[in-house]
Design an enzyme around this catalytic site. Structure first.
Site, mmCIF file in Angstrom:
data_model
loop_
_atom_site.group_PDB
_atom_site.id
_atom_site.type_symbol
_atom_site.label_atom_id
_atom_site.label_comp_id
_atom_site.label_asym_id
_atom_site.label_seq_id
_atom_site.Cartn_x
_atom_site.Cartn_y
_atom_site.Cartn_z
ATOM 1 N N SER A 1 0.846 -1.197 0.000
ATOM 2 C CA SER A 1 0.000 0.000 0.000
ATOM 3 C C SER A 1 0.878 1.243 0.000
ATOM 4 O O SER A 1 1.605 1.509 0.971
ATOM 5 C CB SER A 1 -0.899 0.013 1.236
ATOM 6 O OG SER A 1 -1.549 1.274 1.340
ATOM 7 N N HIS B 1 -1.136 -1.122 -4.273
ATOM 8 C CA HIS B 1 -2.447 -0.731 -3.737
ATOM 9 C C HIS B 1 -2.442 0.757 -3.438
ATOM 10 O O HIS B 1 -1.535 1.263 -2.759
ATOM 11 C CB HIS B 1 -2.722 -1.533 -2.456
ATOM 12 C CG HIS B 1 -4.095 -1.367 -1.908
ATOM 13 N ND1 HIS B 1 -5.179 -2.068 -2.399
ATOM 14 C CD2 HIS B 1 -4.552 -0.593 -0.902
ATOM 15 C CE1 HIS B 1 -6.259 -1.715 -1.699
ATOM 16 N NE2 HIS B 1 -5.912 -0.830 -0.788
ATOM 17 N N ASP C 1 -4.561 3.834 -1.838
ATOM 18 C CA ASP C 1 -5.682 4.151 -0.940
ATOM 19 C C ASP C 1 -6.139 5.594 -1.093
ATOM 20 O O ASP C 1 -5.491 6.504 -0.602
ATOM 21 C CB ASP C 1 -5.250 3.899 0.517
ATOM 22 C CG ASP C 1 -5.189 2.428 0.818
ATOM 23 O OD1 ASP C 1 -4.143 1.941 1.253
ATOM 24 O OD2 ASP C 1 -6.212 1.755 0.586
ATOM 25 N N MET D 1 -8.645 8.538 -0.239
ATOM 26 C CA MET D 1 -9.534 8.904 0.869
ATOM 27 C C MET D 1 -10.011 10.350 0.697
ATOM 28 O O MET D 1 -9.198 11.228 0.402
ATOM 29 C CB MET D 1 -8.785 8.776 2.196
ATOM 30 C CG MET D 1 -8.239 7.392 2.447
ATOM 31 S SD MET D 1 -7.326 7.365 4.000
ATOM 32 C CE MET D 1 -6.614 5.733 3.900
ATOM 33 N N HIS E 1 -8.168 1.715 -4.456
ATOM 34 C CA HIS E 1 -9.199 1.484 -3.422
ATOM 35 C C HIS E 1 -9.832 2.828 -3.103
ATOM 36 O O HIS E 1 -9.200 3.679 -2.469
ATOM 37 C CB HIS E 1 -8.499 0.881 -2.198
ATOM 38 C CG HIS E 1 -9.373 0.705 -1.012
ATOM 39 N ND1 HIS E 1 -8.845 0.424 0.240
ATOM 40 C CD2 HIS E 1 -10.715 0.745 -0.841
ATOM 41 C CE1 HIS E 1 -9.846 0.297 1.109
ATOM 42 N NE2 HIS E 1 -10.975 0.499 0.481
ATOM 43 N N MET F 1 -11.940 4.983 -1.050
ATOM 44 C CA MET F 1 -12.635 5.183 0.224
ATOM 45 C C MET F 1 -13.256 6.581 0.150
ATOM 46 O O MET F 1 -12.832 7.526 0.835
ATOM 47 C CB MET F 1 -11.654 5.053 1.397
ATOM 48 C CG MET F 1 -11.219 3.618 1.642
ATOM 49 S SD MET F 1 -9.806 3.445 2.710
ATOM 50 C CE MET F 1 -8.497 3.588 1.499
ATOM 51 N N MET G 1 -12.273 -5.360 4.556
ATOM 52 C CA MET G 1 -11.402 -4.475 5.334
ATOM 53 C C MET G 1 -11.118 -5.112 6.695
ATOM 54 O O MET G 1 -12.053 -5.555 7.375
ATOM 55 C CB MET G 1 -12.049 -3.110 5.548
ATOM 56 C CG MET G 1 -12.102 -2.231 4.301
ATOM 57 S SD MET G 1 -10.482 -1.957 3.567
ATOM 58 C CE MET G 1 -9.670 -1.005 4.861
ATOM 59 N N GLY H 1 -9.012 4.397 6.996
ATOM 60 C CA GLY H 1 -8.665 5.804 7.213
ATOM 61 C C GLY H 1 -7.193 5.985 7.500
ATOM 62 O O GLY H 1 -6.577 6.950 7.092
ATOM 63 N N PHE H 2 -6.626 4.988 8.194
ATOM 64 C CA PHE H 2 -5.213 5.175 8.569
ATOM 65 C C PHE H 2 -4.452 3.849 8.486
ATOM 66 O O PHE H 2 -5.010 2.793 8.780
ATOM 67 C CB PHE H 2 -5.110 5.721 10.009
ATOM 68 C CG PHE H 2 -5.747 7.077 10.151
ATOM 69 C CD1 PHE H 2 -7.109 7.187 10.438
ATOM 70 C CD2 PHE H 2 -5.011 8.230 9.920
ATOM 71 C CE1 PHE H 2 -7.719 8.430 10.522
ATOM 72 C CE2 PHE H 2 -5.617 9.479 10.009
ATOM 73 C CZ PHE H 2 -6.974 9.583 10.308
ATOM 74 N N GLY H 3 -3.196 3.933 8.093
ATOM 75 C CA GLY H 3 -2.336 2.754 8.129
ATOM 76 C C GLY H 3 -1.885 2.513 9.562
ATOM 77 O O GLY H 3 -2.189 3.303 10.456
ATOM 78 N N ASP I 1 -7.091 -5.908 3.827
ATOM 79 C CA ASP I 1 -6.369 -4.635 3.847
ATOM 80 C C ASP I 1 -6.468 -4.019 5.239
ATOM 81 O O ASP I 1 -7.560 -3.691 5.695
ATOM 82 C CB ASP I 1 -7.032 -3.721 2.804
ATOM 83 C CG ASP I 1 -6.472 -2.322 2.779
ATOM 84 O OD1 ASP I 1 -7.014 -1.492 2.021
ATOM 85 O OD2 ASP I 1 -5.500 -2.031 3.502
ATOM 86 N N GLY I 2 -5.272 -3.947 5.880
ATOM 87 C CA GLY I 2 -5.253 -3.292 7.188
ATOM 88 C C GLY I 2 -4.698 -4.217 8.256
ATOM 89 O O GLY I 2 -5.304 -5.242 8.560
ATOM 90 N N GLY I 3 -3.524 -3.871 8.758
ATOM 91 C CA GLY I 3 -2.912 -4.681 9.828
ATOM 92 C C GLY I 3 -2.386 -6.009 9.333
ATOM 93 O O GLY I 3 -2.196 -6.950 10.102
ATOM 94 N N GLY J 1 0.847 -2.155 4.161
ATOM 95 C CA GLY J 1 1.550 -0.879 4.062
ATOM 96 C C GLY J 1 2.741 -0.885 5.009
ATOM 97 O O GLY J 1 3.890 -1.117 4.617
#
Ligand code: DX5
Ligand code: ZN
Length: 220
Positions: free
Chosen positions: A12, A37, A39, A41, A70, A72, A141, A146-148, A180-182, A202
């Site tokens: 990401s 990827h 992101d 926003m 992506h 958002m 998700m 909203g945040f990495g 996506d995320g963590g 990311g």
């Protein structure tokens, strides 16, 4: 076209050093990433503002990698033409956003791109079921967008990944399942075991000095 059983690693760009984005994009390419990827926003659909179509256009000439965009954003339908023009290969939109989901998915495909549908941790799997035969990818998700750098939300999201895999097999469909995320070298195993095959990461990739081995480790 890779099938939905092939593991795909998608760094990401959100987590990269934007001050040298061309170099960072090439770093991911040379490190063996499969997709990139991006992101997007809008500060309305999510509580952060990242970048828009011009940034996607700036990334495009630096790589041949698939640009996995992506959105958002609240009105993905309205901004679709700008992301298509910018060079996106795949565009994923949120089921929770303010648009006619089927019409947006159809427009993405009519432009010759692959389409994806995303759902947030709080959104039940049932909300995307009406669209599963219209997509090339489902993005589950694994953090609140909203945040990495957030923590992987296993309990709320893995049952949905498993349900998506089961539905795909029961109905002879072929969409990728993306998370996506963590996602890091540990949580990627849990996501894979439940049925995800596209891993967006990311912090756990751009945050590593040796991205090549970080990607190899994530391939399992
Ligand atoms: C939504 C973004 C992030 C990002 C990945 O907030 O989509 O999830 O891509 O961030 P990491 O891998 O740092 O959690
Ligand atoms: Zn994303």
């Amino acid at each position: 076209m890779s099938d939905c059983n092939t593991r795909i690693i998608a760094p990401s760009v959100l987590a990269s050093d934007w001050g040298k984005v061309g170099e960072e994009v090439r770093r991911a390419d040379e490190a063996g990433a499969d997709w990139l990827h991006l992101d997007v926003m809008d500060g309305h659909f999510v509580e952060n503002i990242s970048f828009g179509p011009q940034f996607v256009g700036a990334v495009r000439p630096h790589t041949e990698l698939t640009l996995d965009v992506h959105l958002m954003i609240t009105r993905p339908d309205k901004y679709l033409p700008m992301f298509i023009k910018a060079g996106a290969d795949r565009i994923t939109v949120h089921v929770e956003a303010d648009h006619d989901v089927s019409a947006t998915l159809k427009s993405i495909r009519e432009a010759g791109l692959r389409c994806g549908l995303a759902l947030n941790p709080a959104t039940p799997f049932e909300d995307v079921v009406p669209y599963l035969d219209q997509i090339d990818l489902l993005l589950v998700m694994t953090v609140v967008p909203g945040f990495g750098g957030q923590s992987f939300m296993e309990k709320e999201t893995m049952p949905k990944v498993a349900a998506a895999k089961e539905f795909r097999e029961a109905n002879g469909l072929a969409y990728h399942i993306e998370v996506d995320g963590g996602i890091d070298q540990e949580t990627v195993k849990i996501a894979g075991e439940n049925g995800a095959n596209v891993m967006v990461a990311g912090t756990s990739l751009y945050g590593k000095p040796d991205m090549k081995s970080a990607i190899e480790e994530m391939r399992g």
